[in-house]
Design a protein around this motif. Structure first.
Motif, PDB file in Angstrom:
ATOM      1  N   LEU A 239      50.333  46.712  43.825  1.00 45.53           N
ATOM      2  CA  LEU A 239      49.471  47.064  42.529  1.00 45.53           C
ATOM      3  C   LEU A 239      49.022  46.916  41.558  1.00 45.53           C
ATOM      4  CD1 LEU A 239      51.375  50.897  41.449  1.00 45.53           C
ATOM      5  CD2 LEU A 239      50.600  49.236  39.576  1.00 45.53           C
ATOM      6  N   ALA A 240      49.624  45.638  41.320  1.00 48.73           N
ATOM      7  CA  ALA A 240      49.494  45.137  39.685  1.00 48.73           C
ATOM      8  C   ALA A 240      47.838  43.988  40.035  1.00 48.73           C
ATOM      9  CB  ALA A 240      50.205  43.564  38.998  1.00 48.73           C
ATOM     10  N   GLY A 241      48.620  43.432  41.236  1.00 47.24           N
ATOM     11  CA  GLY A 241      46.875  43.019  41.216  1.00 47.24           C
ATOM     12  C   GLY A 241      45.872  44.080  42.195  1.00 47.24           C
ATOM     13  N   ALA A 242      45.714  45.023  42.437  1.00 40.39           N
ATOM     14  CA  ALA A 242      44.943  45.814  42.379  1.00 40.39           C
ATOM     15  C   ALA A 242      44.346  46.604  42.001  1.00 40.39           C
ATOM     16  CB  ALA A 242      45.139  47.323  43.643  1.00 40.39           C
ATOM     17  N   VAL A 243      44.681  46.746  40.349  1.00 33.48           N
ATOM     18  CA  VAL A 243      44.922  46.707  39.511  1.00 33.48           C
ATOM     19  C   VAL A 243      44.081  45.393  38.069  1.00 33.48           C
ATOM     20  CG1 VAL A 243      45.509  46.914  36.746  1.00 33.48           C
ATOM     21  CG2 VAL A 243      46.335  48.669  38.438  1.00 33.48           C
ATOM     22  N   ALA A 244      44.380  44.204  38.790  1.00 31.38           N
ATOM     23  CA  ALA A 244      44.303  42.842  37.653  1.00 31.38           C
ATOM     24  C   ALA A 244      42.895  42.892  38.248  1.00 31.38           C
ATOM     25  CB  ALA A 244      44.684  42.092  37.869  1.00 31.38           C
ATOM     26  N   GLN A 245      42.597  43.158  39.904  1.00 29.18           N
ATOM     27  CA  GLN A 245      41.032  43.079  40.606  1.00 29.18           C
ATOM     28  C   GLN A 245      39.522  43.948  40.229  1.00 29.18           C
ATOM     29  OE1 GLN A 245      41.511  42.147  44.705  1.00 29.18           O
ATOM     30  NE2 GLN A 245      43.177  39.757  44.423  1.00 29.18           N
ATOM     31  N   GLY A 246      40.367  45.264  39.786  1.00 24.73           N
ATOM     32  CA  GLY A 246      39.451  46.078  39.660  1.00 24.73           C
ATOM     33  C   GLY A 246      39.646  46.046  37.918  1.00 24.73           C
TER      34      GLY A 246
ATOM     35  N   PHE B 295      39.035  43.216  36.156  1.00 22.35           N
ATOM     36  CA  PHE B 295      38.588  41.968  35.319  1.00 22.35           C
ATOM     37  C   PHE B 295      37.374  42.068  36.555  1.00 22.35           C
ATOM     38  CE2 PHE B 295      42.528  40.328  34.203  1.00 22.35           C
ATOM     39  CZ  PHE B 295      42.587  40.852  33.372  1.00 22.35           C
ATOM     40  N   ARG B 296      37.079  42.460  37.468  1.00 22.47           N
ATOM     41  CA  ARG B 296      35.924  43.117  38.781  1.00 22.47           C
ATOM     42  C   ARG B 296      35.625  41.512  38.995  1.00 22.47           C
ATOM     43  NH1 ARG B 296      31.067  44.622  34.933  1.00 22.47           N
ATOM     44  NH2 ARG B 296      32.653  44.165  33.380  1.00 22.47           N
ATOM     45  N   ASN B 297      36.990  40.859  39.518  1.00 23.61           N
ATOM     46  CA  ASN B 297      37.445  39.895  40.087  1.00 23.61           C
ATOM     47  C   ASN B 297      37.815  39.770  41.587  1.00 23.61           C
ATOM     48  OD1 ASN B 297      37.202  36.994  40.718  1.00 23.61           O
ATOM     49  ND2 ASN B 297      36.892  36.349  38.479  1.00 23.61           N
ATOM     50  N   PRO B 298      37.684  39.283  42.847  1.00 19.71           N
ATOM     51  CA  PRO B 298      38.836  39.276  43.961  1.00 19.71           C
ATOM     52  C   PRO B 298      39.602  38.760  44.189  1.00 19.71           C
ATOM     53  CG  PRO B 298      36.365  38.588  44.658  1.00 19.71           C
ATOM     54  CD  PRO B 298      35.938  39.192  43.129  1.00 19.71           C
ATOM     55  N   LEU B 299      39.467  37.326  42.359  1.00 18.85           N
ATOM     56  CA  LEU B 299      40.222  36.359  42.464  1.00 18.85           C
ATOM     57  C   LEU B 299      40.925  36.318  41.567  1.00 18.85           C
ATOM     58  CD1 LEU B 299      38.300  33.451  43.003  1.00 18.85           C
ATOM     59  CD2 LEU B 299      39.472  34.797  44.660  1.00 18.85           C
ATOM     60  N   ALA B 300      41.292  37.524  40.717  1.00 23.20           N
ATOM     61  CA  ALA B 300      42.518  37.928  40.442  1.00 23.20           C
ATOM     62  C   ALA B 300      43.572  37.776  40.155  1.00 23.20           C
ATOM     63  CB  ALA B 300      41.950  39.182  38.973  1.00 23.20           C
ATOM     64  N   ASP B 301      44.352  38.224  40.021  1.00 24.93           N
ATOM     65  CA  ASP B 301      45.793  38.437  40.111  1.00 24.93           C
ATOM     66  C   ASP B 301      46.981  38.736  39.332  1.00 24.93           C
ATOM     67  OD1 ASP B 301      46.892  36.458  38.736  1.00 24.93           O
ATOM     68  OD2 ASP B 301      47.746  35.411  40.561  1.00 24.93           O
ATOM     69  N   PRO B 302      47.948  38.716  39.209  1.00 23.16           N
ATOM     70  CA  PRO B 302      48.769  40.117  38.610  1.00 23.16           C
ATOM     71  C   PRO B 302      48.916  38.814  37.453  1.00 23.16           C
ATOM     72  CG  PRO B 302      49.994  40.308  40.728  1.00 23.16           C
ATOM     73  CD  PRO B 302      48.505  39.484  41.501  1.00 23.16           C
TER      74      PRO B 302
ATOM     75  N   ALA C 207      38.877  54.882  35.546  1.00 18.73           N
ATOM     76  CA  ALA C 207      37.704  53.595  34.890  1.00 18.73           C
ATOM     77  C   ALA C 207      37.781  52.982  35.633  1.00 18.73           C
ATOM     78  CB  ALA C 207      38.993  53.000  33.483  1.00 18.73           C
ATOM     79  N   LEU C 208      38.351  52.490  36.711  1.00 23.35           N
ATOM     80  CA  LEU C 208      38.270  51.081  37.315  1.00 23.35           C
ATOM     81  C   LEU C 208      36.781  51.453  38.246  1.00 23.35           C
ATOM     82  CD1 LEU C 208      41.726  50.112  38.741  1.00 23.35           C
ATOM     83  CD2 LEU C 208      40.180  49.294  36.572  1.00 23.35           C
ATOM     84  N   ASP C 209      36.703  52.524  38.879  1.00 19.13           N
ATOM     85  CA  ASP C 209      35.829  52.895  39.875  1.00 19.13           C
ATOM     86  C   ASP C 209      34.252  53.016  38.588  1.00 19.13           C
ATOM     87  OD1 ASP C 209      37.048  53.836  41.735  1.00 19.13           O
ATOM     88  OD2 ASP C 209      37.357  55.673  41.432  1.00 19.13           O
ATOM     89  N   GLY C 210      34.672  53.247  37.154  1.00 15.50           N
ATOM     90  CA  GLY C 210      33.061  53.410  35.855  1.00 15.50           C
ATOM     91  C   GLY C 210      32.776  51.571  36.389  1.00 15.50           C
ATOM     92  N   LEU C 211      33.578  51.300  36.073  1.00 16.88           N
ATOM     93  CA  LEU C 211      33.313  49.890  35.264  1.00 16.88           C
ATOM     94  C   LEU C 211      32.768  48.449  36.974  1.00 16.88           C
ATOM     95  CD1 LEU C 211      36.648  48.456  33.783  1.00 16.88           C
ATOM     96  CD2 LEU C 211      34.668  48.487  32.848  1.00 16.88           C
ATOM     97  N   THR C 212      33.099  49.282  37.787  1.00 18.47           N
ATOM     98  CA  THR C 212      32.069  48.476  38.941  1.00 18.47           C
ATOM     99  C   THR C 212      30.866  49.063  38.742  1.00 18.47           C
ATOM    100  OG1 THR C 212      32.194  51.036  40.341  1.00 18.47           O
ATOM    101  CG2 THR C 212      33.881  49.448  40.686  1.00 18.47           C
TER     102      THR C 212
END
Length: 344
Positions: free
Chosen positions: A79-86, A88-95, A223-228
């Motif tokens: 869950l934290a990883g999905a939130v972090a990647q959304g 920061f809009r970065n697929p390499l972001a981690d919790p 918010a994550l959908d909007g940030l995309t």
């Protein structure tokens, strides 16, 4: 279906997401049952539960809470990883990007130096002190990151502040270890990650944290959908980005801090789980976060069972196994995407 980088839910996408959730749920149930059968005594404890109180105690007081704890810790990290990647809009972001891992390690090191014991100590007061200090360290690191970044308005500043806090707190942890060399072996166990000492109280805490974080992330997923679409477009849609970002950071910090405090530092689960979900189905963040949480739970529980089984009656640190498997998967994914002219 996508418009730009934004995902628009379709009936086919929702059906595929439902099937993915179903299969992950079934895999979770299968692994939960399998987890009760894996241990130093093998199937013997499971088959003699009815007439052997020792076997019953091994299953109910050791294997079951450990198995459920591995599932919950993986769910929190996914869950934290999905939130972090959304966020920061970065697929390499981690919790661990906001310094929570370094903060938890520092808190654990300080507690071990104070108590003079390891995480395997029998004294429950010492055990609670170590996990409590690890959680406080993780929370304190996130707060320090937010202070340095002056809030959550600027994503890049938040990311850079998290990296700086992680490096500084890591150096402080090294100083604590140098001052108290007797804790080095215990800290190694914490840094490599283990679910061996998870009990029913830890399961209760992680379950409550997961329920709260999942609800908060699900409510704020818009918010994550909007940030995309970009910051300006998201703001033009009327989304209150600052408070929504703050809520998402709080959910990510609580999920990461709770998991790390109970199991130590387990690598790649929070990073790999959202990637695996995206490779199966593309959905809005409302569903993506929950599917990533289920995927993280399945990944960590499967890795924990494998770590117990490979060298039985001894076992591997589960963090080592997740790092090896997760790193291999991401290298393969990077190679495949590069060969096809894409990116992560």
């Amino acid at each position: 279906m996508t418009v730009g980088n934004a995902l628009i839910p379709t009936a086919a996408g929702r059906r595929r997401a439902a099937w993915c959730a179903l299969w992950l749920g079934l895999a979770s149930l299968l692994l939960l049952v399998l987890g009760t059968a894996v241990g130093s005594t093998g199937l013997e404890s499971l088959t003699h539960m009815g007439d052997d109180p020792v076997a019953r105690q091994i299953v109910w007081d050791i294997r079951l809470p450990r198995t459920l704890g591995a599932w919950l810790a993986g769910a929190l990290l996914g869950l934290a990883g999905a939130v972090a990647q959304g966020l920061f809009r970065n697929p390499l972001a981690d919790p661990y990007l906001l310094g929570s891992a370094s903060g938890a390690a520092l808190g654990g090191a300080v507690a071990m130096a104070m108590f003079g014991v390891s995480p395997v100590a029998a004294q429950w007061i010492a055990r609670i002190g170590i996990t409590g200090m690890a959680f406080l360290g993780a929370a304190g690191a996130v707060v320090l990151t937010l202070v340095l970044a002056r809030g959550v308005q600027h994503t890049l500043r938040l990311l850079l502040a998290g990296v700086i806090v992680g490096v500084v707190l890591g150096a402080l942890r090294d100083l604590v270890e140098l001052a108290s060399p007797d804790i080095l072996q215990a800290m190694q166990a914490f840094i490599l990650g283990s679910t061996a000492f998870v009990g029913w109280i830890a399961c209760t805490l992680m379950g409550a944290a997961w329920a709260l974080c999942a609800l908060l992330a699900w409510v704020l997923a818009r918010a994550l959908d909007g940030l995309t679409l970009g910051e300006a477009t998201a703001a033009s849609l009327g989304l209150p980005l600052a408070p929504m970002r703050a809520g998402l950071v709080a959910a990510m910090a609580l999920a990461t801090g709770t998991a790390v405090a109970q199991t130590g530092l387990i690598a790649f689960v929070g990073l790999a789980a959202p990637h695996l979900v995206r490779s199966i189905v593309r959905v809005t963040h409302e569903r993506h976060i929950l599917l990533s949480s289920l995927m993280g739970a399945v990944l960590l529980l499967a890795a924990d069972i494998l770590a117990r089984w490979m060298l039985a009656p001894q076992e591997l640190p589960v963090g080592v196994l997740t790092a090896a498997l997760g790193g291999t998967y991401l290298l393969w994914l990077m190679h495949r995407r590069t060969a096809h002219g894409g990116g992560l």
